[in-house]
Design a protein around this motif. Structure first.
Motif, PDB file in Angstrom:
ATOM      1  N   ALA A   1     -42.951 -41.733  25.444  1.00  0.00           N
ATOM      2  CA  ALA A   1     -42.655 -43.147  25.675  1.00  0.00           C
ATOM      3  C   ALA A   1     -42.296 -43.832  24.370  1.00  0.00           C
ATOM      4  CB  ALA A   1     -43.858 -43.831  26.322  1.00  0.00           C
ATOM      5  N   PHE A   2     -43.049 -43.533  23.318  1.00  0.00           N
ATOM      6  CA  PHE A   2     -42.784 -44.143  22.013  1.00  0.00           C
ATOM      7  C   PHE A   2     -41.384 -43.784  21.525  1.00  0.00           C
ATOM      8  CE2 PHE A   2     -42.655 -43.893  17.401  1.00  0.00           C
ATOM      9  CZ  PHE A   2     -43.166 -45.116  17.018  1.00  0.00           C
ATOM     10  N   PHE A   3     -41.028 -42.511  21.587  1.00  0.00           N
ATOM     11  CA  PHE A   3     -39.737 -42.081  21.050  1.00  0.00           C
ATOM     12  C   PHE A   3     -38.581 -42.664  21.857  1.00  0.00           C
ATOM     13  CE2 PHE A   3     -36.722 -38.449  19.882  1.00  0.00           C
ATOM     14  CZ  PHE A   3     -36.438 -38.999  18.637  1.00  0.00           C
ATOM     15  N   ALA A   4     -38.741 -42.698  23.176  1.00  0.00           N
ATOM     16  CA  ALA A   4     -37.701 -43.312  24.007  1.00  0.00           C
ATOM     17  C   ALA A   4     -37.558 -44.798  23.677  1.00  0.00           C
ATOM     18  CB  ALA A   4     -38.040 -43.131  25.488  1.00  0.00           C
ATOM     19  N   GLY A   5     -38.695 -45.485  23.510  1.00  0.00           N
ATOM     20  CA  GLY A   5     -38.644 -46.899  23.150  1.00  0.00           C
ATOM     21  C   GLY A   5     -38.038 -47.120  21.782  1.00  0.00           C
ATOM     22  N   TYR A   6     -38.365 -46.224  20.862  1.00  0.00           N
ATOM     23  CA  TYR A   6     -37.803 -46.342  19.511  1.00  0.00           C
ATOM     24  C   TYR A   6     -36.279 -46.213  19.539  1.00  0.00           C
ATOM     25  CZ  TYR A   6     -36.616 -45.465  14.684  1.00  0.00           C
ATOM     26  OH  TYR A   6     -36.031 -45.552  13.444  1.00  0.00           O
ATOM     27  N   LEU A   7     -35.776 -45.176  20.198  1.00  0.00           N
ATOM     28  CA  LEU A   7     -34.330 -44.967  20.230  1.00  0.00           C
ATOM     29  C   LEU A   7     -33.617 -46.119  20.925  1.00  0.00           C
ATOM     30  CD1 LEU A   7     -34.118 -41.140  21.008  1.00  0.00           C
ATOM     31  CD2 LEU A   7     -33.847 -42.286  18.796  1.00  0.00           C
TER      32      LEU A   7
ATOM     33  N   ASP B   1     -26.899 -44.391  15.525  1.00  0.00           N
ATOM     34  CA  ASP B   1     -25.822 -43.636  16.146  1.00  0.00           C
ATOM     35  C   ASP B   1     -26.413 -42.416  16.845  1.00  0.00           C
ATOM     36  OD1 ASP B   1     -23.677 -41.429  16.166  1.00  0.00           O
ATOM     37  OD2 ASP B   1     -22.520 -43.230  15.681  1.00  0.00           O
ATOM     38  N   ALA B   2     -25.954 -42.131  18.042  1.00  0.00           N
ATOM     39  CA  ALA B   2     -26.511 -41.027  18.824  1.00  0.00           C
ATOM     40  C   ALA B   2     -26.391 -39.692  18.104  1.00  0.00           C
ATOM     41  CB  ALA B   2     -25.823 -40.951  20.185  1.00  0.00           C
ATOM     42  N   SER B   3     -25.422 -39.567  17.231  1.00  0.00           N
ATOM     43  CA  SER B   3     -25.249 -38.303  16.509  1.00  0.00           C
ATOM     44  C   SER B   3     -26.405 -38.025  15.553  1.00  0.00           C
ATOM     45  CB  SER B   3     -23.934 -38.320  15.722  1.00  0.00           C
ATOM     46  OG  SER B   3     -23.964 -39.318  14.696  1.00  0.00           O
ATOM     47  N   LEU B   4     -27.222 -39.043  15.259  1.00  0.00           N
ATOM     48  CA  LEU B   4     -28.349 -38.884  14.338  1.00  0.00           C
ATOM     49  C   LEU B   4     -29.653 -38.560  15.054  1.00  0.00           C
ATOM     50  CD1 LEU B   4     -27.664 -41.960  12.015  1.00  0.00           C
ATOM     51  CD2 LEU B   4     -27.030 -39.581  11.603  1.00  0.00           C
ATOM     52  N   HIS B   5     -29.669 -38.679  16.384  1.00  0.00           N
ATOM     53  CA  HIS B   5     -30.913 -38.560  17.133  1.00  0.00           C
ATOM     54  C   HIS B   5     -31.552 -37.185  17.002  1.00  0.00           C
ATOM     55  CE1 HIS B   5     -29.904 -42.113  20.069  1.00  0.00           C
ATOM     56  NE2 HIS B   5     -29.985 -42.476  18.804  1.00  0.00           N
ATOM     57  N   ASP B   6     -30.751 -36.139  17.128  1.00  0.00           N
ATOM     58  CA  ASP B   6     -31.312 -34.793  17.132  1.00  0.00           C
ATOM     59  C   ASP B   6     -31.991 -34.473  15.802  1.00  0.00           C
ATOM     60  OD1 ASP B   6     -31.500 -32.034  18.417  1.00  0.00           O
ATOM     61  OD2 ASP B   6     -30.458 -31.565  16.555  1.00  0.00           O
ATOM     62  N   ASP B   7     -31.320 -34.738  14.722  1.00  0.00           N
ATOM     63  CA  ASP B   7     -31.905 -34.451  13.414  1.00  0.00           C
ATOM     64  C   ASP B   7     -33.130 -35.312  13.156  1.00  0.00           C
ATOM     65  OD1 ASP B   7     -31.792 -32.975  10.915  1.00  0.00           O
ATOM     66  OD2 ASP B   7     -31.261 -34.883   9.976  1.00  0.00           O
ATOM     67  N   LEU B   8     -33.094 -36.557  13.647  1.00  0.00           N
ATOM     68  CA  LEU B   8     -34.252 -37.434  13.505  1.00  0.00           C
ATOM     69  C   LEU B   8     -35.458 -36.840  14.221  1.00  0.00           C
ATOM     70  CD1 LEU B   8     -35.469 -40.202  12.642  1.00  0.00           C
ATOM     71  CD2 LEU B   8     -34.693 -41.084  14.859  1.00  0.00           C
TER      72      LEU B   8
END
Length: 377
Positions: A298-304, A310-317
């Motif tokens: 829930a936290f990570f979904a809320g954070y994003l 940029d969505a391209s940074l999500h995976d590495d984050l």
């Protein structure tokens, strides 16, 4: 742990204000009056602090930073408070400060309760912790990461402490507890962990990756609930840094609490005298981690949803955050070892899980709740 919370948790008789004249001097200079002695209490924490009511009826929380680095911690606290207030981020207002004594006065929140306190109460009552709090915490962290970077400290974060992780000085060795010596022996004999921690810290710098204003010390007891508002507090380690540090710390909090539940669950599920097998311990741990993961999810979904990345940074984050969650588990072992003579099984188990996350974070994204939601990919 300098918090205004009532439950984080230990209260002592207040530190003698006669030995700290800077406290009432600051309050008087800001027009708040002087503390009424029988209203004052002191929470346990890294720094000396007091909370109570003044003779002018003002409810205040005062902290004086202790060496080393007290001036820097005061500056970071004031910078965060000023920037957060400007951006509308809920954090206790600074009412005044004195640079000469590294002392700062905050508004004292009304009946504050930390997320750690709320979680503990839910556990005691056999209830689930409301993940809505995780979503609200995520928004505070995301808003912090979106602050303008000007004025924030650019020095390297002190953790992980690469010096002691490589070797102890003679003076440092002589001052260690039995648990600390055991803990350092484990870490010093694990070059893979040292290499992973070193790489993680070296990647947290300007020009290396994402660098934004971060809180720098995210824990459940840094979030306070007062009335209907959730506040983010204790920003003395705030600076420019990798946002994954804050996200990973939040994930690491829940991961540690899941592991900490293993002895209790085993004792409740077996007859007295039963010695759990290795398989039973592993299965219990896996079940608890799975039960706690929705909070991080829930936290990570809320954070994003609020960070504006940029969505391209999500995976590495997510991968970096998982690595920081691993470090958080090892840091827990280090902190606990400072207070003990024998290193217990739970912090050792937590550190073992932290090791796995440090060495192969991507493998455990789903497990700990850091998989990117489909709508955010």
């Amino acid at each position: 742990m300098d918090s205004q919370s009532r439950a984080d948790r230990i209260r002592f008789e207040p530190a003698d204000l006669a030995r700290h004249p800077e406290v009432n001097a600051l309050l008087e200079s800001t027009g708040l009056g002087r503390f009424v002695a029988d209203t004052v209490t002191s929470p346990f924490g890294r720094n000396e602090s007091w909370m109570g009511t003044t003779d002018r009826g003002e409810k205040v929380f005062v902290k004086t930073f202790d060496p080393p680095g007290r001036d820097e911690r005061l500056r970071r606290t004031l910078t965060f408070a000023e920037r957060a207030a400007r951006a509308g981020i809920a954090t206790p207002r600074v009412l005044g400060h004195a640079e000469s004594t590294a002392t700062v006065a905050f508004e004292l929140l009304d009946e504050p309760r930390s997320l750690l306190e709320l979680f503990t109460a839910s556990q005691d009552a056999g209830e689930d912790f409301d993940t809505e709090w995780c979503l609200r915490a995520a928004r505070l962290v995301a808003e912090t990461h979106r602050l303008a970077p000007d004025g924030f400290d650019t020095s390297a974060h002190p953790l992980p402490p690469l010096g002691p992780m490589n070797a102890l000085t003679l003076r440092g060795y002589l001052g260690q507890s039995g648990a600390e010596l055991h803990m350092w022996r484990l870490l010093h004999n694990d070059p893979e962990v040292l290499a992973a921690v070193t790489a993680m810290k070296e990647a947290d710098g300007p020009g290396v990756g994402v660098w934004v204003p971060i809180h720098g010390d995210v824990r459940l007891d840094q979030f306070l609930v007062s009335g209907d508002t959730l506040y983010l507090t204790d920003a003395e380690e705030s600076r420019l840094g990798d946002p994954a540090r804050d996200i990973g710390a939040f994930a690491g909090e829940w991961l540690y609490h899941a592991i900490n539940r293993i002895p209790t669950v085993l004792s409740e599920s077996h007859v007295v005298g039963h010695v759990p097998t290795h398989q039973e311990i592993v299965a219990t741990g896996a079940a608890e981690v799975d039960r706690f993961a929705p909070r991080t999810r829930a936290f990570f979904a809320g954070y994003l949803a609020h960070a504006g990345l940029d969505a391209s940074l999500h995976d590495d984050l997510a991968v970096r955050a998982a690595r920081y969650a691993g470090w958080h588990m090892i840091d827990r072992m280090i902190s606990i070892a400072r207070q003990k003579q024998i290193l217990a099984a739970v912090p050792r188990a937590a550190a073992g899980i932290g090791r796995s996350l440090l060495l192969d974070p991507r493998q455990f994204l789903d497990t700990i709740g850091l998989r990117i939601p489909a709508h955010a990919a």
